[in-house]
Design a protein around this motif. Structure first.
Motif, short mmCIF file in Angstrom:
data_model
loop_
_atom_site.label_atom_id
_atom_site.label_comp_id
_atom_site.label_asym_id
_atom_site.label_seq_id
_atom_site.Cartn_x
_atom_site.Cartn_y
_atom_site.Cartn_z
N PHE A 1 13.70 38.71 -24.24
CA PHE A 1 14.82 37.97 -23.68
C PHE A 1 14.56 36.48 -23.77
N PRO A 2 15.60 35.66 -23.97
CA PRO A 2 15.40 34.21 -24.02
C PRO A 2 14.98 33.68 -22.64
N GLU A 3 14.34 32.54 -22.64
CA GLU A 3 13.88 31.93 -21.38
C GLU A 3 15.02 31.65 -20.43
N THR A 4 16.22 31.47 -20.94
CA THR A 4 17.38 31.17 -20.10
C THR A 4 18.00 32.41 -19.46
N PHE A 5 17.50 33.59 -19.84
CA PHE A 5 18.03 34.84 -19.27
C PHE A 5 17.67 34.91 -17.79
N LEU A 6 18.65 35.24 -16.95
CA LEU A 6 18.41 35.33 -15.51
C LEU A 6 18.26 36.79 -15.09
N TRP A 7 17.14 37.12 -14.47
CA TRP A 7 16.91 38.45 -13.92
C TRP A 7 17.30 38.43 -12.46
N GLY A 8 17.87 39.51 -11.99
CA GLY A 8 18.23 39.59 -10.59
C GLY A 8 18.75 40.97 -10.25
N PRO A 9 18.97 41.22 -8.97
CA PRO A 9 19.48 42.52 -8.55
C PRO A 9 20.97 42.65 -8.80
N ALA A 10 21.43 43.88 -8.83
CA ALA A 10 22.86 44.17 -8.93
C ALA A 10 23.18 45.27 -7.92
N THR A 11 24.36 45.21 -7.37
CA THR A 11 24.76 46.21 -6.38
C THR A 11 26.12 46.78 -6.73
N ALA A 12 26.40 47.95 -6.19
CA ALA A 12 27.71 48.58 -6.31
C ALA A 12 28.35 48.58 -4.92
N ALA A 13 29.60 48.18 -4.84
CA ALA A 13 30.27 47.99 -3.56
C ALA A 13 30.12 49.18 -2.62
N TYR A 14 30.43 50.37 -3.08
CA TYR A 14 30.42 51.52 -2.16
C TYR A 14 29.03 51.80 -1.62
N GLN A 15 28.01 51.51 -2.40
CA GLN A 15 26.64 51.81 -1.99
C GLN A 15 26.04 50.76 -1.06
N ILE A 16 26.66 49.61 -0.94
CA ILE A 16 26.03 48.54 -0.16
C ILE A 16 26.95 47.90 0.89
N GLU A 17 28.25 47.84 0.63
CA GLU A 17 29.17 47.10 1.48
C GLU A 17 29.25 47.56 2.94
N GLY A 18 29.58 48.81 3.14
CA GLY A 18 29.88 49.27 4.49
C GLY A 18 31.23 48.71 4.93
N ALA A 19 31.43 48.56 6.24
CA ALA A 19 32.68 47.99 6.78
C ALA A 19 33.91 48.64 6.15
N ALA A 20 33.90 49.96 6.10
CA ALA A 20 34.95 50.70 5.40
C ALA A 20 36.35 50.48 5.97
N ASN A 21 36.46 50.07 7.22
CA ASN A 21 37.78 49.89 7.83
C ASN A 21 38.07 48.44 8.20
N LYS A 22 37.44 47.50 7.51
CA LYS A 22 37.62 46.08 7.83
C LYS A 22 38.50 45.39 6.79
N GLU A 23 39.21 44.36 7.24
CA GLU A 23 39.97 43.45 6.38
C GLU A 23 40.90 44.15 5.41
N GLY A 24 41.58 45.18 5.88
CA GLY A 24 42.59 45.83 5.07
C GLY A 24 42.07 46.78 4.00
N ARG A 25 40.78 47.08 4.03
CA ARG A 25 40.25 48.00 3.02
C ARG A 25 40.87 49.37 3.23
N SER A 26 41.41 49.93 2.18
CA SER A 26 41.97 51.27 2.25
C SER A 26 40.99 52.24 1.60
#
Length: 80
Positions: A2-27
């Motif tokens: 990978f080039p030196e400018t490549f950024l490594w970092g974590p990634a998440t999926a909304a359903y697996q991390i978010e929670g708050a299933a009934n907040k702010e109009g989430r259906s």
């Protein structure tokens, strides 16, 4: 390699991390529906609370920064 400018970092999926299933109009999403079907998910677990990143994002991002991570890819529930 990978080039030196490549950024490594974590990634998440909304359903697996978010929670708050009934907040702010989430259906309900297709995952909410699927996980509510008896026998589909081990232990009957759901993402209604998950890791509660919705409420803890500031702390989570601070932890990532403390770990030296410079990038973070996240998603937001499409039904929010």
């Amino acid at each position: 390699p990978f080039p030196e400018t490549f950024l490594w970092g974590p990634a998440t999926a909304a359903y697996q991390i978010e929670g708050a299933a009934n907040k702010e109009g989430r259906s309900p999403s297709i995952w909410d529906t699927f996980c509510s079907m008896p026998g589909k998910i081990q232990n009957g677990d759901t993402g209604s609370y998950a890791c509660d990143h919705y409420h803890r994002f500031a702390e989570d991002v601070r932890l990532m920064k403390d770990c030296g991570l410079r990038a973070y890819c996240f998603s937001i529930s499409w039904s929010r």
